[in-house]
Scaffold this active site. Structure first.
Site, short mmCIF file in Angstrom:
data_model
loop_
_atom_site.label_atom_id
_atom_site.label_comp_id
_atom_site.label_asym_id
_atom_site.label_seq_id
_atom_site.Cartn_x
_atom_site.Cartn_y
_atom_site.Cartn_z
N LYS A 94 12.75 -9.36 -3.82
CA LYS A 94 13.58 -8.04 -4.31
C LYS A 94 12.74 -8.65 -5.36
O LYS A 94 14.34 -8.37 -6.16
CB LYS A 94 15.13 -8.68 -4.15
CG LYS A 94 15.75 -8.21 -2.52
CD LYS A 94 17.26 -9.22 -2.33
CE LYS A 94 17.27 -8.72 -0.82
NZ LYS A 94 18.89 -9.11 -1.00
N ASP A 120 12.61 -7.24 17.35
CA ASP A 120 13.49 -5.94 16.69
C ASP A 120 12.29 -4.86 16.37
O ASP A 120 12.86 -3.89 15.92
CB ASP A 120 13.68 -6.78 16.27
CG ASP A 120 14.93 -7.21 16.07
OD1 ASP A 120 15.50 -7.27 17.26
OD2 ASP A 120 16.16 -8.02 15.49
N ASP A 172 12.39 -0.97 11.82
CA ASP A 172 13.34 -2.85 12.44
C ASP A 172 14.83 -2.20 13.26
O ASP A 172 15.24 -1.68 12.68
CB ASP A 172 13.69 -4.36 11.46
CG ASP A 172 14.36 -5.06 11.85
OD1 ASP A 172 15.21 -4.75 12.84
OD2 ASP A 172 14.31 -5.96 11.20
#
Length: 394
Positions: free
Chosen positions: A162, A110, A219
């Site tokens: 994260k 991707d 992406d």
């Protein structure tokens, strides 16, 4: 040299386009997504390319025969009996990847960028460890897993998923190069995540380095990101002065000529090797690619960030903004299309408005004077009523 492309499964995130063809063959800037990667790999001397897939549609196999001839590479299909994650496919393709001692590339299918494989390989050989991971900078690291290197070094220290506090702004770009010794970390026929079950241990052992990717990165595995990636790719073409861009495209906004060029009409431009026929009074704004076999009518305004595919027809008085019009599609007179993808052989009616990441699958027909706001329309459907809120049309 060798490479493995993690193709995966059925491309559900890019539906309804992937209802018609496998995700790797979906055209990105008028070229199948995977061809951008294969062409860049061939350019640095890669001769064997493994496509790691969960399935093997005949259309994919047939398309790769032509690719092999065009780029002088051998395409190997590695079919997973069941999904093996992002590391398992490397173990499955071990025989090909270890055919010699040369390092091999791995990348996610991707990903779209300028693919600086030569620089990546040189960096990898210079540090001499098992693996190299390309990183890309993001504005909001809290949404991603951040790559943290040792102070003053390219050696990866750890990965922070994260983070709530600042630890860095470089994330995994999904492009790697490995030495064959790295494959000892991956058992045969086992589902594994390369990000969670391989990379942390390579980092612990001091065997994984990072190098930043310069230029754009995207992406493009879902429609919104596909459109963003298209914009970034077109900007990259502009920076490289590519003749694929419409000659009448406006210069950057900082240019003294920008204000004039941005509204300069193209009066009956004839077709050429890379330039299509544009009708009188048509204006091109910013970056746009229109296939030479496509036609654009009079008094249109095209751009910024527009791609029009082979054989597509754009009528008179049409406005296209940040839009992809695929092969054989028709946008009829005075239609307005923004932030949307018009699939193969689909049509947009006269005076219709298409907006808000609308995606028309193959052979979808929107009637005249219809508003589609964020519709995802499956192939072979007709739209005769307004779609006022984002929804799937089945």
């Amino acid at each position: 040299m060798k490479a493995l492309i993690l193709v995966g499964g059925f491309g559900t995130r890019l539906r309804p386009l992937t209802f018609s063809i496998p995700k790797p063959l979906v055209p990105f800037c008028n070229k199948p997504m995977i061809i951008h990667q294969i062409a860049a790999l061939a350019q640095v001397g890669v001769k064997d390319i493994v496509l790691a897939v969960n399935y093997q549609p005949d259309v994919m196999v047939n398309a790769m025969h032509q690719v092999e001839e065009e780029y002088g590479v051998k395409i190997h299909f590695s079919i997973e009996p069941e999904p093996l994650g992002t590391a398992g496919p490397l173990g499955l393709a071990r025989a090909i990847l270890t055919a010699d001692d040369a390092p091999f590339f791995v990348l996610n299918s991707d990903v779209i960028c300028e693919f600086p494989f030569a620089d990546l390989l040189a960096f990898h050989r210079a540090h001499g460890k098992e693996g190299t991971l390309m990183t890309t900078k993001v504005e909001d690291p809290s949404k991603f897993g951040v790559v943290v290197t040792q102070p003053g070094s390219t050696q990866i220290a750890r990965f922070v998923e994260k983070p709530k506090d600042w630890v860095g702004d470089q994330i995994n770009a999904g492009i790697y190069v490995f030495g064959v010794e790295m494959l000892k970390r991956i058992p045969d026929n086992q589902t594994m995540s390369i990000e969670k079950e391989v990379f942390p241990f390579m980092a612990r052992d001091g065997q994984l380095h990072a190098t930043p990717l310069h230029g754009f990165w995207a992406d493009v595995g879902q429609p919104k990101d596909f459109l963003t990636g298209t914009s970034l790719y077109l900007a990259s073409l502009r920076a490289r002065r590519s003749d694929l861009l419409l000659a009448a495209a406006a210069p950057p906004a900082t240019s003294p000529a920008a204000a004039t060029a941005a509204t300069s009409p193209v009066q009956g431009t004839p077709p050429s090797a890379h330039q299509p026929a544009l009708g009188p009074g048509t204006t091109v704004v910013g970056n746009a690619v229109v296939d030479p076999t496509a036609t654009v009518g009079r008094d249109c305004k095209i751009g910024p960030d527009v791609v029009v595919g082979p054989g597509a027809r754009v009528g008179n008085g049409v406005r296209l903004v940040r839009t992809v019009v695929m092969k054989g599609a028709v946008v009829k007179d005075n239609a307005w299309v923004k932030d949307s993808i018009i699939g193969w052989h689909s049509s947009v009616g006269r005076w219709s408005r298409i907006d808000n990441t609308t995606v028309l699958g193959e052979d979808v027909h929107v009637a005249d004077e219809i508003f589609v706001n964020g519709g995802s329309v499956l192939p072979h459907k007709s739209v005769s009523d307004n779609i006022l809120e984002p929804r799937i049309v089945m």
